[in-house]
Write an enzyme that holds these catalytic residues in place. Structure first.
Site, PDB file in Angstrom:
ATOM      1  CG  ASP A  54      -2.057   0.983   1.078  1.00 27.31           C
ATOM      2  OD1 ASP A  54      -3.214   0.547   0.969  1.00 27.31           O
ATOM      3  OD2 ASP A  54      -1.788   2.204   1.060  1.00 27.31           O
ATOM      4  CB  ILE A  55       0.918   4.191  -2.241  1.00 29.70           C
ATOM      5  CG1 ILE A  55       2.042   5.042  -2.775  1.00 29.70           C
ATOM      6  CG2 ILE A  55      -0.341   4.997  -2.024  1.00 29.70           C
ATOM      7  CD1 ILE A  55       1.797   5.566  -4.194  1.00 29.70           C
ATOM      8  CG  ASN A 104     -11.861  -0.302   3.781  1.00 29.73           C
ATOM      9  OD1 ASN A 104     -12.192  -0.686   4.902  1.00 29.73           O
ATOM     10  ND2 ASN A 104     -10.705   0.273   3.537  1.00 29.73           N
ATOM     11  CG  HIS A 111      -8.525  -3.075  -2.480  1.00 27.36           C
ATOM     12  ND1 HIS A 111      -9.400  -2.307  -3.226  1.00 27.36           N
ATOM     13  CD2 HIS A 111      -8.360  -2.430  -1.312  1.00 27.36           C
ATOM     14  CE1 HIS A 111      -9.742  -1.248  -2.526  1.00 27.36           C
ATOM     15  NE2 HIS A 111      -9.137  -1.295  -1.354  1.00 27.36           N
ATOM     16  CG  HIS A 156      -6.892  -2.909   3.067  1.00 34.53           C
ATOM     17  ND1 HIS A 156      -6.135  -1.779   2.876  1.00 34.53           N
ATOM     18  CD2 HIS A 156      -8.079  -2.663   2.462  1.00 34.53           C
ATOM     19  CE1 HIS A 156      -6.847  -0.877   2.195  1.00 34.53           C
ATOM     20  NE2 HIS A 156      -8.033  -1.389   1.930  1.00 34.53           N
TER      21      HIS A 156
HETATM   22  P1  5GP Z   1      -9.605   1.396   0.102  1.00 35.74           P
HETATM   23  O1  5GP Z   1      -9.775   2.576   1.017  1.00 35.74           O
HETATM   24  O2  5GP Z   1     -10.207   1.625  -1.256  1.00 35.74           O
HETATM   25  O3  5GP Z   1     -10.035   0.104   0.735  1.00 35.74           O
HETATM   26  O4  5GP Z   1      -8.053   1.214  -0.067  1.00 35.74           O
HETATM   27  C1  5GP Z   1      -7.320   1.677  -1.148  1.00 35.74           C
HETATM   28  C2  5GP Z   1      -5.881   1.629  -0.740  1.00 35.74           C
HETATM   29  O5  5GP Z   1      -5.099   1.766  -1.911  1.00 35.74           O
HETATM   30  C3  5GP Z   1      -5.477   2.755   0.204  1.00 35.74           C
HETATM   31  O6  5GP Z   1      -4.963   2.208   1.406  1.00 35.74           O
HETATM   32  C4  5GP Z   1      -4.417   3.536  -0.578  1.00 35.74           C
HETATM   33  O7  5GP Z   1      -3.359   3.976   0.230  1.00 35.74           O
HETATM   34  C5  5GP Z   1      -3.968   2.536  -1.627  1.00 35.74           C
HETATM   35  N1  5GP Z   1      -3.568   3.133  -2.886  1.00 35.74           N
HETATM   36  C6  5GP Z   1      -4.236   4.085  -3.576  1.00 35.74           C
HETATM   37  N2  5GP Z   1      -3.593   4.383  -4.719  1.00 35.74           N
HETATM   38  C7  5GP Z   1      -2.511   3.578  -4.763  1.00 35.74           C
HETATM   39  C8  5GP Z   1      -1.459   3.419  -5.703  1.00 35.74           C
HETATM   40  O8  5GP Z   1      -1.393   4.064  -6.748  1.00 35.74           O
HETATM   41  N3  5GP Z   1      -0.499   2.505  -5.410  1.00 35.74           N
HETATM   42  C9  5GP Z   1      -0.544   1.764  -4.265  1.00 35.74           C
HETATM   43  N4  5GP Z   1       0.458   0.895  -4.071  1.00 35.74           N
HETATM   44  N5  5GP Z   1      -1.516   1.883  -3.340  1.00 35.74           N
HETATM   45  C10 5GP Z   1      -2.485   2.786  -3.591  1.00 35.74           C
END
Ligand code: 5GP
Ligand code: ZN
Length: 108
Positions: free
Chosen positions: A31-32, A88, A101, A103
């Site tokens: 995760d970034i 999520n 996805h 986590h």
């Molecule tokens: P969500 O909130 O949709 O469950 O999680 C999305 C996750 O993707 C977040 O934790 C965010 O930091 C991560 N994320 C968003 N854009 C990118 C990206 O371009 N590269 C990576 N490696 N992670 C990302």
């Protein structure tokens, strides 16, 4: 276009990511913006918008995601200490990337 989402771009190699594992169906990258010492994302290569969009035909991919997450926890050395697996779902559930996805969080 929905299929050009951020995670589809990573799957297609058009956007860089720290990829730790991939096979025919699943890719795992860091995760970034990590929320834990180890924060990985387990992502199906096919675009599925959200957990709400899963169909009965997607049973195998969800099972694969969980098994690959478990293996990655072993490889990362957090299997015994423990970890969280988190989906999520939709905006109210904190989803910001609309490509399914899982986590994997741990290493505390
Ligand atoms: P969500 O909130 O949709 O469950 O999680 C999305 C996750 O993707 C977040 O934790 C965010 O930091 C991560 N994320 C968003 N854009 C990118 C990206 O371009 N590269 C990576 N490696 N992670 C990302
Ligand atoms: Zn996508």
């Amino acid at each position: 276009m929905e299929t050009r989402c951020t995670f589809c771009q990573i799957v297609q190699g058009e956007k860089p990511a720290q990829i730790l594992y991939q096979d025919e169906n699943v890719i795992i990258f860091k995760d970034i913006h990590p929320h834990a010492p180890i924060h990985l994302l387990i992502v199906p290569k096919n675009h599925i918008r959200s957990l709400n969009d899963l169909t009965e035909q997607d049973q195998n991919i969800v099972c694969e995601m969980i098994l690959r997450a478990r293996e990655m926890a072993v490889k990362q050395g957090i299997s015994k200490s423990g970890y969280k697996l988190l989906f999520n779902v939709e905006r109210g559930g904190g989803q910001v990337i609309f490509h399914l996805h899982l986590h994997l969080l741990g290493g505390w």
